[in-house]
Each structure stands twice: as C-alpha cells, then as structure tokens.
Design a protein around this motif. Sequence first.
Motif, PDB file in Angstrom:
ATOM      1  N   ALA A 107       0.848  -1.184   0.000  1.00  0.00           N
ATOM      2  CA  ALA A 107       0.000   0.000   0.000  1.00  0.00           C
ATOM      3  C   ALA A 107       0.885   1.235   0.000  1.00  0.00           C
ATOM      4  O   ALA A 107       2.047   1.196   0.416  1.00  0.00           O
ATOM      5  N   SER A 108       0.325   2.343  -0.458  1.00  0.00           N
ATOM      6  CA  SER A 108       1.060   3.603  -0.455  1.00  0.00           C
ATOM      7  C   SER A 108       1.187   4.127   0.970  1.00  0.00           C
ATOM      8  O   SER A 108       0.451   3.708   1.877  1.00  0.00           O
ATOM      9  N   THR A 109       2.113   5.053   1.169  1.00  0.00           N
ATOM     10  CA  THR A 109       2.275   5.659   2.485  1.00  0.00           C
ATOM     11  C   THR A 109       0.997   6.369   2.911  1.00  0.00           C
ATOM     12  O   THR A 109       0.559   6.251   4.061  1.00  0.00           O
ATOM     13  N   VAL A 110       0.374   7.106   1.982  1.00  0.00           N
ATOM     14  CA  VAL A 110      -0.830   7.859   2.314  1.00  0.00           C
ATOM     15  C   VAL A 110      -1.957   6.921   2.725  1.00  0.00           C
ATOM     16  O   VAL A 110      -2.661   7.169   3.716  1.00  0.00           O
ATOM     17  N   LYS A 111      -2.152   5.829   1.983  1.00  0.00           N
ATOM     18  CA  LYS A 111      -3.212   4.886   2.337  1.00  0.00           C
ATOM     19  C   LYS A 111      -2.945   4.264   3.697  1.00  0.00           C
ATOM     20  O   LYS A 111      -3.868   4.091   4.519  1.00  0.00           O
ATOM     21  N   THR A 112      -1.699   3.906   3.963  1.00  0.00           N
ATOM     22  CA  THR A 112      -1.353   3.285   5.237  1.00  0.00           C
ATOM     23  C   THR A 112      -1.594   4.241   6.392  1.00  0.00           C
ATOM     24  O   THR A 112      -2.062   3.835   7.464  1.00  0.00           O
ATOM     25  N   ILE A 113      -1.297   5.519   6.194  1.00  0.00           N
ATOM     26  CA  ILE A 113      -1.559   6.520   7.225  1.00  0.00           C
ATOM     27  C   ILE A 113      -3.039   6.525   7.599  1.00  0.00           C
ATOM     28  O   ILE A 113      -3.403   6.464   8.788  1.00  0.00           O
ATOM     29  N   HIS A 114      -3.902   6.592   6.603  1.00  0.00           N
ATOM     30  CA  HIS A 114      -5.340   6.639   6.881  1.00  0.00           C
ATOM     31  C   HIS A 114      -5.845   5.316   7.450  1.00  0.00           C
ATOM     32  O   HIS A 114      -6.760   5.310   8.290  1.00  0.00           O
ATOM     33  N   ASP A 115      -5.261   4.201   7.018  1.00  0.00           N
ATOM     34  CA  ASP A 115      -5.658   2.907   7.577  1.00  0.00           C
ATOM     35  C   ASP A 115      -5.322   2.841   9.066  1.00  0.00           C
ATOM     36  O   ASP A 115      -6.130   2.358   9.878  1.00  0.00           O
ATOM     37  N   LEU A 116      -4.146   3.333   9.437  1.00  0.00           N
ATOM     38  CA  LEU A 116      -3.747   3.322  10.845  1.00  0.00           C
ATOM     39  C   LEU A 116      -4.627   4.257  11.667  1.00  0.00           C
ATOM     40  O   LEU A 116      -4.992   3.944  12.810  1.00  0.00           O
ATOM     41  N   CYS A 117      -4.968   5.403  11.083  1.00  0.00           N
ATOM     42  CA  CYS A 117      -5.870   6.331  11.780  1.00  0.00           C
ATOM     43  C   CYS A 117      -7.229   5.689  11.999  1.00  0.00           C
ATOM     44  O   CYS A 117      -7.832   5.828  13.067  1.00  0.00           O
ATOM     45  N   ALA A 118      -7.727   4.982  10.989  1.00  0.00           N
ATOM     46  CA  ALA A 118      -9.036   4.332  11.099  1.00  0.00           C
ATOM     47  C   ALA A 118      -9.029   3.249  12.178  1.00  0.00           C
ATOM     48  O   ALA A 118     -10.064   2.954  12.786  1.00  0.00           O
ATOM     49  N   GLU A 119      -7.852   2.662  12.442  1.00  0.00           N
ATOM     50  CA  GLU A 119      -7.729   1.646  13.493  1.00  0.00           C
ATOM     51  C   GLU A 119      -7.603   2.267  14.877  1.00  0.00           C
ATOM     52  O   GLU A 119      -7.523   1.549  15.873  1.00  0.00           O
ATOM     53  N   GLY A 120      -7.531   3.609  14.919  1.00  0.00           N
ATOM     54  CA  GLY A 120      -7.398   4.294  16.199  1.00  0.00           C
ATOM     55  C   GLY A 120      -5.973   4.376  16.704  1.00  0.00           C
ATOM     56  O   GLY A 120      -5.746   4.653  17.892  1.00  0.00           O
ATOM     57  N   ARG A 121      -5.017   4.151  15.836  1.00  0.00           N
ATOM     58  CA  ARG A 121      -3.611   4.222  16.257  1.00  0.00           C
ATOM     59  C   ARG A 121      -3.238   5.657  16.631  1.00  0.00           C
ATOM     60  O   ARG A 121      -3.658   6.613  15.985  1.00  0.00           O
ATOM     61  N   GLN A 122      -2.406   5.806  17.644  1.00  0.00           N
ATOM     62  CA  GLN A 122      -1.938   7.102  18.096  1.00  0.00           C
ATOM     63  C   GLN A 122      -0.443   7.238  17.801  1.00  0.00           C
ATOM     64  O   GLN A 122       0.271   6.262  17.640  1.00  0.00           O
ATOM     65  N   ARG A 123       0.020   8.491  17.714  1.00  0.00           N
ATOM     66  CA  ARG A 123       1.445   8.766  17.546  1.00  0.00           C
ATOM     67  C   ARG A 123       2.016   8.033  16.338  1.00  0.00           C
ATOM     68  O   ARG A 123       2.962   7.254  16.426  1.00  0.00           O
TER      69      ARG A 123
END
Length: 250
Positions: A107-123
């Motif tokens: 996956a692209s960096t941008v997609k991975t960022i949003h995927d992690l945000c959707a999982e509730g990841r912090q920092r």
Amino acid sequence: MMPFDHLSRLSKPLPSARRPLRTRNEEDARERRQQIAEETLRYINNGFYFTMDGIKYAFTETQSYGQMNTLWVGPNDLEIQEWRSPTHPITFPVDPPVPATLSVVMASTVKTIHDLCAEGRQRIGVLNCASPIMPGRGFTSGLEGQEESLARSSNLHAMLTSDEGTRFYEHHMSIKTEGFNSHAMIFAPVVLFMRDETGRTVSPCQVSVLSCAAVNRVDVHRHFKDNLELFKEMEDQMYGPHPAPVRGVP
C-alpha cells in the motif's frame, strides 16, 4: 514571491534520466496531480478545507503550532554523530513491555496513514524520503513519487518551508555531497493529512513526519565507478565513527 525565492539557485540544472514520451492518459494524470497540489496549497494558505461530504475543517491554529514546533536537526548534531554511543542513552519506561508488530503491506504511504488512523492508532510516524533542495520535490509540477504524494495529501509543505525547515535546504545547497547527501533532518511533529490516496478530501489524520534525503544513486555513480569503493564509502556512512562525512562541512 514563492516561499523559496530567497534561496540561491543551483548553478546548473539537475540531471534527469531520458524517459519515453508520455501518453495522453499519463499527461492527463499529471495535470490532475498538479491541480490537486495547487488546491492543497490553497487549503494551506486559507487554513481550512471541505471534505467531499461538505464538512469544513479549519486547521489554522494546528498548522501554526506545527510550524513553530518543526525542528531542523543538522548533520553535526552531537546525538547524530555519536549515535552508536549516545551521550543520553534511552531509558525505557517501567510500564509492562508492549510487543512490537512488524507488518509489510502492499500500500502507499498515504493509504497506510489513513488505515492506521481508522484503526485508532496514536502517535503515527512517517518517514519522508525528501529532496535535499526542493520542498515537496516536484509535487507542484504533478510529478509522482513518495514525497510528492505526501505533499499533495497534507500540509507537510508548510512545515518544510517553515523557518526551521528552510535550514535543511540551505544546508544542502551549500555543500558538496557527491550524491550521498547528509544526515540532516526535518522533524515535523504535527502534519495533517487531508486527502486519501486517490486525492479526495477526507477527515484529517494527524501524524509526525521525519524528512531526510536519501542517497542519489545517479550522482553517486558519477563519483564512484568502482563498486568496492562505493560499498566502502556506504559502510563508512553507516558504521563509521562519523556516519555523515559531508564534503564542505567542518
């Protein structure tokens, strides 16, 4: 005046690889990426944007905070030069250890960022393989690459062109690195990603971005024709007592 008109220009154009002519579809895609970049810069200047659902997000204060706290780390920083034996060793917290998870995703960096945000990841931390002389590299021209996609999708450009960020580019334009560049970095603790990987505006995701310049393979091979010599220099960069031997820096 553009944000970087005050910086000195290169004495000669950057080398570019010979590429085949682009098709009409490729030209259209590049124009679309260029339009997205222009829109993103307007969002940065205005301090707000609307999602595709019509929701308005204002981020003037958050952006100002991010710019004020963006940090330039020079190649001669003591902690970088002595990274193998730091003067302030890391002390681990007394909390129960949390097992680390390593994932390799297609996956692209941008997609991975949003995927992690959707999982509730912090920092969330992001590594930007940055151009040493141009903030966002060619994102305003519609070029496609990791840094370009990051700059098109967020307000990262505002951090790269902050007072601290500017020092990164002034530094690289004042030295000769033979393509290795230096270990200088820009740390932007607060960057808002407002677009997904397709360019659509979405709810913002806040991350931290570390920008540093990768080795320029084309430029390196101009100076190191012998692979053994090249490998030795790379080893010195990574493991030597001074891991960032930059020409022109005392």
